[in-house]
Motif scaffolding. Structure first.
Motif, mmCIF file in Angstrom:
data_model
loop_
_atom_site.group_PDB
_atom_site.id
_atom_site.type_symbol
_atom_site.label_atom_id
_atom_site.label_comp_id
_atom_site.label_asym_id
_atom_site.label_seq_id
_atom_site.Cartn_x
_atom_site.Cartn_y
_atom_site.Cartn_z
ATOM 1 N N GLY A 180 3.907 18.252 28.158
ATOM 2 C CA GLY A 180 5.001 17.954 29.073
ATOM 3 C C GLY A 180 5.778 16.708 28.700
ATOM 4 O O GLY A 180 6.510 16.156 29.516
ATOM 5 N N ILE A 181 5.602 16.254 27.480
ATOM 6 C CA ILE A 181 6.371 15.108 27.018
ATOM 7 C C ILE A 181 7.645 15.666 26.391
ATOM 8 O O ILE A 181 7.586 16.471 25.456
ATOM 9 N N THR A 182 8.770 15.269 26.934
ATOM 10 C CA THR A 182 10.007 15.889 26.484
ATOM 11 C C THR A 182 10.391 15.381 25.101
ATOM 12 O O THR A 182 10.037 14.268 24.708
ATOM 13 N N VAL A 183 11.112 16.208 24.398
ATOM 14 C CA VAL A 183 11.588 15.824 23.073
ATOM 15 C C VAL A 183 12.456 14.580 23.180
ATOM 16 O O VAL A 183 12.404 13.679 22.349
ATOM 17 N N ASP A 184 13.228 14.546 24.248
ATOM 18 C CA ASP A 184 14.085 13.402 24.489
ATOM 19 C C ASP A 184 13.274 12.113 24.614
ATOM 20 O O ASP A 184 13.655 11.064 24.105
ATOM 21 N N SER A 185 12.139 12.200 25.287
ATOM 22 C CA SER A 185 11.262 11.028 25.418
ATOM 23 C C SER A 185 10.728 10.611 24.057
ATOM 24 O O SER A 185 10.689 9.434 23.724
ATOM 25 N N MET A 186 10.302 11.596 23.292
ATOM 26 C CA MET A 186 9.773 11.289 21.961
ATOM 27 C C MET A 186 10.847 10.631 21.106
ATOM 28 O O MET A 186 10.599 9.696 20.366
ATOM 29 N N ARG A 187 12.041 11.173 21.240
ATOM 30 C CA ARG A 187 13.136 10.662 20.429
ATOM 31 C C ARG A 187 13.446 9.208 20.784
ATOM 32 O O ARG A 187 13.508 8.345 19.908
ATOM 33 N N VAL A 241 1.428 0.965 18.844
ATOM 34 C CA VAL A 241 1.977 0.962 20.186
ATOM 35 C C VAL A 241 1.051 1.745 21.097
ATOM 36 O O VAL A 241 0.547 2.796 20.706
ATOM 37 N N PRO A 242 0.798 1.241 22.295
ATOM 38 C CA PRO A 242 -0.030 2.020 23.212
ATOM 39 C C PRO A 242 0.713 3.273 23.680
ATOM 40 O O PRO A 242 1.935 3.249 23.844
ATOM 41 N N ALA A 243 -0.022 4.335 23.876
ATOM 42 C CA ALA A 243 0.584 5.593 24.317
ATOM 43 C C ALA A 243 1.302 5.398 25.646
ATOM 44 O O ALA A 243 2.247 6.115 25.963
ATOM 45 N N GLU A 244 0.854 4.408 26.409
ATOM 46 C CA GLU A 244 1.478 4.148 27.707
ATOM 47 C C GLU A 244 2.983 3.944 27.576
ATOM 48 O O GLU A 244 3.755 4.312 28.465
ATOM 49 N N THR A 245 3.402 3.370 26.472
ATOM 50 C CA THR A 245 4.835 3.146 26.271
ATOM 51 C C THR A 245 5.574 4.481 26.208
ATOM 52 O O THR A 245 6.660 4.637 26.764
ATOM 53 N N LEU A 246 4.971 5.427 25.533
ATOM 54 C CA LEU A 246 5.558 6.768 25.474
ATOM 55 C C LEU A 246 5.515 7.429 26.853
ATOM 56 O O LEU A 246 6.477 8.059 27.289
ATOM 57 N N TYR A 247 4.406 7.238 27.542
ATOM 58 C CA TYR A 247 4.269 7.851 28.864
ATOM 59 C C TYR A 247 5.304 7.288 29.833
ATOM 60 O O TYR A 247 5.876 8.009 30.653
ATOM 61 N N ALA A 248 5.512 5.988 29.756
ATOM 62 C CA ALA A 248 6.489 5.358 30.652
ATOM 63 C C ALA A 248 7.876 5.935 30.394
ATOM 64 O O ALA A 248 8.650 6.195 31.318
ATOM 65 N N GLU A 249 8.164 6.120 29.111
ATOM 66 C CA GLU A 249 9.450 6.691 28.736
ATOM 67 C C GLU A 249 9.584 8.102 29.309
ATOM 68 O O GLU A 249 10.614 8.497 29.831
ATOM 69 N N ASN A 250 8.488 8.837 29.216
ATOM 70 C CA ASN A 250 8.522 10.219 29.687
ATOM 71 C C ASN A 250 8.598 10.300 31.213
ATOM 72 O O ASN A 250 9.255 11.176 31.755
ATOM 73 N N ARG A 296 11.801 10.514 32.867
ATOM 74 C CA ARG A 296 12.488 11.802 32.762
ATOM 75 C C ARG A 296 11.864 12.887 33.624
ATOM 76 O O ARG A 296 12.567 13.719 34.181
ATOM 77 N N ILE A 297 10.542 12.900 33.716
ATOM 78 C CA ILE A 297 9.920 14.010 34.431
ATOM 79 C C ILE A 297 9.615 13.701 35.892
ATOM 80 O O ILE A 297 9.548 14.612 36.705
ATOM 81 N N ASP A 298 9.462 12.436 36.230
ATOM 82 C CA ASP A 298 9.135 12.151 37.635
ATOM 83 C C ASP A 298 10.183 12.711 38.584
ATOM 84 O O ASP A 298 9.835 13.253 39.636
ATOM 85 N N PRO A 299 11.474 12.612 38.247
ATOM 86 C CA PRO A 299 12.479 13.135 39.184
ATOM 87 C C PRO A 299 12.509 14.660 39.287
ATOM 88 O O PRO A 299 13.098 15.181 40.227
#
Length: 500
Positions: A299-306, A321-330, A333-336
Motif C-alpha cells: 500500500g505504499i504508493t509509487v508517488d510516495s516512493m518517488r 534512512v529509517p523506513a519511518e521516513t518512507l512511511y511518513a511520506e506515504n 497520501r493514504i491517510d486521507p
RNA sequence: GCUCCCGUAGUCUAGUCCGGUCAAGGAUAUCGGGCCUUCGACCCGACAACGCGGGUUCGAAUCCCGCCGGGAGCACCA
C-alpha cells in the motif's frame, strides 16, 4: 584525463528542483537504465529508476532500458524471468521506457570496438592465471604478454574468438599506467572467456565484454547523452573515458549518487533470489524482498516512493534512512483516502453483561474527517470480538469499545473461552479505546506481515466491501492493503500489512 | 596498504561552485500542548547541527592546508 572528475551537478535551480543536467538540451537528452537481470527492482534501486525517469521527463528526453546481461559469473547469473519482472516493475512504477535493449545482442559491436583498440596497440591478450594477474597488478609488475606486438595481439584475439582458449586461459586487457597510484585501475580486463549458458543467446558467444568496456561502446553507439549511475560505478567512468580518449571520442558526462539503504531492509539480492526461486518467499513481491513490487503490495504508493527517493537528490553521501521516513511520506497520501475498519488479531470473545437490549446497531463513518467516504452499520448483540492482547493489557480496567460503550473488564482473563465484562454506560469517557467486532458478524482475515508470517484475525463484515488492492486502515493497528488476487467472495480476506 | 568519494541536529536534506541576506531553512524522529471517540490524522510549541585544528579575510558552513571519522574500489561480477 586520469582523475575521476565526476561532473558536478549544477546547483542553479529553483527550490524543490534537482540540479540541471550539464549541457542538456530539452528534447535531446537520452538516458539509460541498466539493471542486471538477477532480481526484481528493490528500494535500493529506486534512485536509479526515479532519477533517470525524472530527468527524462524534465528534458522531454528518451530513456532506454538496456539489460546489462553480459554473461555474469557463477555467483551472478542472468535469469531470463527477470527481464519480464523488471519491465513489469517499471510499468507499475509509472516509468515508461522508449526502448528495450539487451547487451547480449550487441556482442558483434563490442568486438568491432575491441578490434579498434587492439589496432591502436592499447591492449594485449594476457594468458596469466587470474591469481598471477592480480598479484602483478598489486605489485605494479607487467605480465610477459604486455610487450606483444599489435599483430600478435590480433592473432591471439582471433584465437580467443575461435575457441582455442578455455575459460580463464586468456583475457584481453587494456594497457594503463602500471605504476599508476590506483591499483584498481591497472590494466583492467576488457574481455574474458565464459562457457556459461546465457538464457537469451545460449552458447553463441564465448568471449564476453566486461561491464566497463561494453558501456564504453554502448554509451556512444546508443547516443546516450548523460550517464546517471550509482557512485559504486565511478571507476567505470574512468575506464570508459580512457577508451574514448584512445579513440578521440567525446563521451557523455557522468552523474552519480551515493548508496541508499533503508535501515529495516536488509536487502540481499542473492538471498532473495534463492528464497523466491525455492518458494520460501511468496514471489518477488514478498515483503521480505523490499522490492518495489512488495512496497506497492503493502500500500505504499509509487508517488510516495518517488518523492522519498527524490528527497535525497544527487547527494554522493552513502545514507541509511529509517523506513519511518518512507512511511511518513506515504501516510500523507493514504491517510486521507483509507477507509477505516476494525480488526482484531488472535480474537477473544467478550460478553458484556447488562448491554442494552435496545441497542441493536451502530452506524460509523468510514473515515473520521471525510464524510463523503460513507459509513457502515454494525449489528450489535452484547457479544464482541477483541484482540486478546488488548484485553489482557487492560484486565481489571474500564475500557471503551471505540465509538460505542464502556465496559469493565475482569481482573483475570481466562486462557480460553469467553471473557465476561460489565456494561459501564455509553458516555464518552477518557479511558482506553479498543476496537471491536460484533460476534456473529465478523469475517476472518489472513494478514501477511513484514516477516512473511500469516497472522490470523477477524474484522468487521464491512471489510468485504473492499476492492482488491484497496488501502485501508485497521484502526489502532496500521495500514493494510487487500491483496490483488483476493476476491470479495472468498474467505478469509487476505491483506498485506503496510506500516503504522 | 593504495585510490576515489563523503562528513550540516537522532536520521535525511537545503545552503558550499560565485564568502556577507545563515545568530543556518525544510522533512522525519523525539518531547510537551491542543483537537477528533484510533496507538492514525491535523494544529501549536520545544529540543537539536556546520567533524577537529590551523590559515586567508573586515567577515568562513562556504576558500586553502593538515588531521580525524565513515563509505566504496583494488573480480576473468554487475
Amino acid at each position: 584525463m586520469g582523475g575521476p572528475e565526476t561532473v558536478a551537478a549544477r546547483p542553479v535551480r529553483a527550490a524543490d528542483e534537482l540540479p540541471e543536467l550539464p549541457e542538456a538540451t530539452k528534447g535531446k537528452v537520452v538516458l539509460r537504465l541498466a539493471p542486471f537481470p538477477s532480481g526484481a527492482l528493490h528500494i535500493g534501486n529506486a534512485r536509479m529508476v526515479f532519477l533517470n525517469d525524472y530527468y527524462r521527463r524534465r528534458y522531454d528526453g528518451r530513456l532506454l532500458l538496456v539489460f546489462d546481461d553480459t554473461v555474469g559469473s557463477e555467483e551472478k547469473r542472468v535469469d531470463s524471468e527477470l527481464f519480464g519482472v523488471i519491465q513489469e516493475d517499471l510499468r507499475r512504477c509509472g516509468v515508461d521506457v522508449d526502448g528495450v535493449l539487451y547487451k547480449s545482442d550487441r556482442l558483434a559491436t563490442h568486438y568491432q570496438w575491441a578490434e579498434r583498440v587492439i589496432a591502436l596497440g592499447a591492449t594485449y591478450v594476457c594468458v596469466c592465471p587470474s591469481e598471477l594477474l592480480q598479484a602483478n597488478r598489486r605489485a605494479g609488475v607487467a605480465c610477459p604478454e604486455r610487450t606483444e606486438t599489435i599483430e600478435e595481439t590480433q592473432a591471439l584475439w582471433k584465437r580467443m574468438l575461435s575457441g582455442e582458449f578455455a575459460p580463464g586461459e586468456a583475457v584481453l586487457r587494456l594497457k594503463t599506467d602500471l605504476q599508476g597510484p590506483d591499483p584498481a585501475f591497472r590494466d583492467r580486463v576488457l574481455f574474458r572467456i565464459s562457457d556459461l549458458d546465457h538464457p537469451r543467446v545460449g552458447h553463441r558467444w564465448r568471449v564476453w565484454p566486461l561491464l566497463e568496456f561494453s558501456w564504453a561502446v554502448d554509451d556512444i553507439e546508443l547516443g546516450i547523452t548523460h550517464v546517471l549511475r550509482g557512485k559504486d560505478l565511478v571507476m567505470e567512468d574512468r575506464m570508459e573515458r580512457h577508451v574514448w580518449d584512445l579513440l578521440g571520442i567525446r563521451g557523455p558526462p557522468f552523474l552519480h549518487w551515493g548508496l541508499l539503504r533503508v535501515r529495516e531492509a536488509k536487502i540481499s539480492k542473492s538471498k532473495s533470489y534463492v528464497e523466491v526461486k525455492s518458494g520460501v518467499y511468496d514471489g518477488w513481491a514478498d515483503p521480505r524482498t523490499w522490492s518495489l513490487a512488495s512496497l506497492v503490495r503493502r500500500g505504499i504508493t509509487v508517488d510516495s516512493m518517488r518523492s522519498f527517493t527524490m528527497s535525497f537528490g544527487l547527494s554522493l553521501a552513502d545514507i541509511e534512512v529509517p523506513a519511518e521516513t518512507l512511511y511518513a511520506e506515504n501516510r500523507t497520501r493514504i491517510d486521507p483516502i483509507a477507509r477505516r475498519r476494525m480488526f482484531a488479531a488472535d480474537p477473544v470473545t467478550l460478553q458484556v453483561e447488562g448491554f442494552p437490549a435496545d441497542l441493536i446497531s451502530v452506524t460509523l463513518p468510514n473515515h473520521p474527517e471525510r464524510q463523503e467516504l460513507g459509513d457502515r452499520t454494525l449489528p450489535l448483540s452484547g457479544s464482541f470480538l477483541l484482540a486478546r492482547s488488548d484485553v489482557v493489557a487492560h484486565a481489571g480496567e474500564t475500557i471503551r469499545l471505540k465509538d460505542l460503550a464502556n465496559v469493565e473488564l475482569p481482573a483475570t482473563i481466562p486462557d480460553s473461552g469467553p471473557v465476561a465484562g460489565t456494561f459501564a454506560g455509553r458516555e464518552n469517557r477518557r479511558v482506553p479505546r479498543l476496537q471491536w467486532i460484533p460476534e456473529g458478524h465478523s469475517v476472518s482475515v489472513d494478514l501477511l506481515d513484514l516477516q512473511g508470517q500469516h497472522l490470523v484475525g477477524v474484522a468487521e463484515a464491512a471489510l468485504r466491501d473492499a476492492a482488491p488492492g484497496e488501502v485501508l486502515q485497521f484502526e489502532r493497528f496500521g495500514f493494510v492493503r487487500t491483496e490483488d488476487d483476493w476476491t470479495p467472495r472468498s474467505s478469509p480476506v487476505r491483506v498485506c500489512y503496510g506500516h503504522p
